[in-house]
Design an enzyme around this catalytic site. Sequence first.
Site, PDB file in Angstrom:
ATOM      1  N   ASP A  12       0.986  -1.286   0.179  1.00  0.00           N
ATOM      2  CA  ASP A  12      -0.099   0.155   0.201  1.00  0.00           C
ATOM      3  C   ASP A  12       0.887   1.182   0.054  1.00  0.00           C
ATOM      4  OD1 ASP A  12      -3.202   0.399   0.632  1.00  0.00           O
ATOM      5  OD2 ASP A  12      -1.950   2.126   1.090  1.00  0.00           O
ATOM      6  N   THR A 103     -13.447  -2.981  -9.412  1.00  0.00           N
ATOM      7  CA  THR A 103     -14.498  -2.996 -10.378  1.00  0.00           C
ATOM      8  C   THR A 103     -14.369  -1.837 -11.348  1.00  0.00           C
ATOM      9  OG1 THR A 103     -16.135  -3.522  -8.555  1.00  0.00           O
ATOM     10  CG2 THR A 103     -17.005  -2.654 -10.428  1.00  0.00           C
ATOM     11  N   PHE A 129     -17.067 -10.495  -5.480  1.00  0.00           N
ATOM     12  CA  PHE A 129     -18.469 -10.302  -5.282  1.00  0.00           C
ATOM     13  C   PHE A 129     -18.643 -10.201  -3.727  1.00  0.00           C
ATOM     14  CE2 PHE A 129     -18.074 -12.524  -9.158  1.00  0.00           C
ATOM     15  CZ  PHE A 129     -18.882 -11.755 -10.054  1.00  0.00           C
ATOM     16  N   ARG A 131     -19.524  -9.208   0.006  1.00  0.00           N
ATOM     17  CA  ARG A 131     -20.059  -7.982   0.707  1.00  0.00           C
ATOM     18  C   ARG A 131     -19.426  -7.492   2.020  1.00  0.00           C
ATOM     19  NH1 ARG A 131     -25.171 -11.796   1.979  1.00  0.00           N
ATOM     20  NH2 ARG A 131     -23.265 -13.230   2.264  1.00  0.00           N
ATOM     21  N   CYS A 237     -20.572   0.294  -3.265  1.00  0.00           N
ATOM     22  CA  CYS A 237     -20.683  -0.434  -4.648  1.00  0.00           C
ATOM     23  C   CYS A 237     -22.220  -0.104  -5.596  1.00  0.00           C
ATOM     24  CB  CYS A 237     -20.485  -1.873  -4.497  1.00  0.00           C
ATOM     25  SG  CYS A 237     -19.075  -2.273  -3.889  1.00  0.00           S
ATOM     26  N   ARG A 302     -19.972   5.357   3.380  1.00  0.00           N
ATOM     27  CA  ARG A 302     -19.986   5.828   2.154  1.00  0.00           C
ATOM     28  C   ARG A 302     -21.152   5.616   1.312  1.00  0.00           C
ATOM     29  NH1 ARG A 302     -15.010   2.767  -0.367  1.00  0.00           N
ATOM     30  NH2 ARG A 302     -15.617   1.327   1.088  1.00  0.00           N
TER      31      ARG A 302
HETATM   32  C1  UDX Z   1     -22.389  -5.298  -2.785  1.00  0.00           C
HETATM   33  C2  UDX Z   1     -22.791  -6.778  -3.616  1.00  0.00           C
HETATM   34  O1  UDX Z   1     -23.780  -7.572  -2.574  1.00  0.00           O
HETATM   35  C3  UDX Z   1     -21.439  -7.485  -3.504  1.00  0.00           C
HETATM   36  O2  UDX Z   1     -21.455  -8.703  -4.222  1.00  0.00           O
HETATM   37  C4  UDX Z   1     -20.407  -6.594  -4.223  1.00  0.00           C
HETATM   38  O3  UDX Z   1     -18.998  -7.072  -4.425  1.00  0.00           O
HETATM   39  C5  UDX Z   1     -20.350  -5.187  -3.699  1.00  0.00           C
HETATM   40  O4  UDX Z   1     -21.397  -4.655  -3.329  1.00  0.00           O
HETATM   41  P1  UDX Z   1     -22.038  -4.445  -0.307  1.00  0.00           P
HETATM   42  O5  UDX Z   1     -21.953  -3.083  -0.906  1.00  0.00           O
HETATM   43  O6  UDX Z   1     -21.093  -4.577   0.936  1.00  0.00           O
HETATM   44  O7  UDX Z   1     -22.068  -5.652  -1.486  1.00  0.00           O
HETATM   45  O8  UDX Z   1     -23.388  -4.398   0.375  1.00  0.00           O
HETATM   46  P2  UDX Z   1     -25.113  -5.355   0.313  1.00  0.00           P
HETATM   47  O9  UDX Z   1     -25.035  -6.339   1.359  1.00  0.00           O
HETATM   48  O10 UDX Z   1     -25.044  -5.899  -0.977  1.00  0.00           O
HETATM   49  O11 UDX Z   1     -26.120  -4.286   0.382  1.00  0.00           O
HETATM   50  C6  UDX Z   1     -26.118  -3.073  -0.253  1.00  0.00           C
HETATM   51  C7  UDX Z   1     -27.204  -2.051   0.058  1.00  0.00           C
HETATM   52  O12 UDX Z   1     -28.636  -2.836   0.026  1.00  0.00           O
HETATM   53  C8  UDX Z   1     -27.173  -1.942   1.569  1.00  0.00           C
HETATM   54  O13 UDX Z   1     -27.643  -0.350   1.717  1.00  0.00           O
HETATM   55  C9  UDX Z   1     -28.351  -2.667   2.196  1.00  0.00           C
HETATM   56  O14 UDX Z   1     -28.780  -2.293   3.560  1.00  0.00           O
HETATM   57  C10 UDX Z   1     -29.130  -2.736   1.045  1.00  0.00           C
HETATM   58  N1  UDX Z   1     -30.102  -3.800   1.286  1.00  0.00           N
HETATM   59  C11 UDX Z   1     -29.464  -5.346   0.960  1.00  0.00           C
HETATM   60  C12 UDX Z   1     -31.629  -3.952   1.526  1.00  0.00           C
HETATM   61  O15 UDX Z   1     -31.827  -2.524   1.613  1.00  0.00           O
HETATM   62  N2  UDX Z   1     -32.390  -5.201   1.219  1.00  0.00           N
HETATM   63  C13 UDX Z   1     -31.796  -6.148   1.152  1.00  0.00           C
HETATM   64  O16 UDX Z   1     -32.480  -7.215   1.032  1.00  0.00           O
HETATM   65  C14 UDX Z   1     -30.333  -6.196   1.058  1.00  0.00           C
END
Ligand code: UDX
Length: 403
Positions: A12, A103, A129, A131, A237, A302
């Site tokens: 880094d 990405t 992928f 989370r 994301c 974020r």
């Molecule tokens: C996401 C993708 O899931 C992941 O595969 C990718 O690599 C990066 O982006 P992440 O950003 O960590 O992951 O969050 P995620 O768990 O997907 O949730 C995203 C948003 O959707 C959050 O604000 C969450 O609260 C919301 N969400 C998720 C809902 O409102 N309802 C749901 O049923 C699921």
Amino acid sequence: MASLGHSVCCADVDAKKVERLRAGVIPIVEEGLERLVAEGLSSGRLTFVLGAENAVRSAEFVFLCVPTPEGADGQADLSFVETAAQQIRELLPRNSIVVNKSTVPVGSTRVVERVLRRPDVSVVSNPEFLREGTAVHDFLHPDRVVVGADNLEAAERVGRLYEALGAPILVTDAASAETIKYAANAFLATKISFVNAIAAICEGVGADVRDVMRGIGYDRRIGNEFLRPGPGWGGSCFPKDTLALLKIAERANYRFDLLQGVVDVNLQQFDRMASRISAAAGKGGTVAIWGLTFKALTDDLRDSPALEIIDRLLSMGHKIRAFDPTVRSGLESYPSVQICSSEVEACEGADVLAVLTEWENFRWVDPTDIVGLITSGHVVDTRNLLDRSAWLTAGFTYQGVGR
Ligand code: UDX
């Protein structure tokens, strides 16, 4: 990667971060990561160094994991990827492979190839992928691993790094691998916007969205994940990747009205939740907020839906008192938001309570400890997290989403 038996050296540009990681200190909230890093450090398979040049000299594979933030016009900003490629260009061992983890817009594998100008080095796209909050689990139990390259042999070599995980390994061309990442995130965002829209209808017709989602989730073609209504989706994301895909579509001469609709529904959801909270607070009222992160189990703010809603509430003239288990100091961009040190403290002197992140802790707060503190006696639960009957019994007016 180290836990799979590979020898991993992470570089880094931030000296402080490197120093802390060497001491096993993890700078973010991420379940299980501290233990994994400690194991890697003690086995000697995991090391941290300052500067890319110190990591790549003897590497067979070089993963680029730098951020690709949203650029001025919504397109992903590739400058970190390009700078990193430039830094390692002359240092890469012969026949090594550069792997793009970030990405990146479709076509970026080619951009990296052009920056490298190393015909002996292959560039492979290997989207992640994971989370946030469950990243360690997601890495160790992937639904699939995607590797894309125009050089099939290089893609297969990267795929073999993940063999121990026993997941399907999908080898594609570079453009397809890059498109898979955007398509997956756009589809998941679509699912949630769809649910949020159905939730609005449920409210109008007197249905309960939780039962409706259970009812459709059992259909295997739909599946029961990502069907939770909420304050709108956010994070590092979905917002940037949906906008980037809209840009990609535009450049491919396709008007992606469906995805634009998904983004619009999300903005509408922020508006709807903010107006709901505002109405309950009364003119100029104080709002107690539980939860600031974009979802539970992370300290990431974020593009958090909570901040989107706070923005709207502030511009409607409300005062905010907020508590989040991972946020201790004030928010730089929101100096007027009062950060409190407990759920109860946030409620003191507030007119309404709003739950914006689904932290488990909130579920266990006794509503009878809160009822005297909230002047309107109204709670807006944008995550359908709290036990509605317990809050009603305690004397609250409860408003969830879609029920
Ligand atoms: C996401 C993708 O899931 C992941 O595969 C990718 O690599 C990066 O982006 P992440 O950003 O960590 O992951 O969050 P995620 O768990 O997907 O949730 C995203 C948003 O959707 C959050 O604000 C969450 O609260 C919301 N969400 C998720 C809902 O409102 N309802 C749901 O049923 C699921």
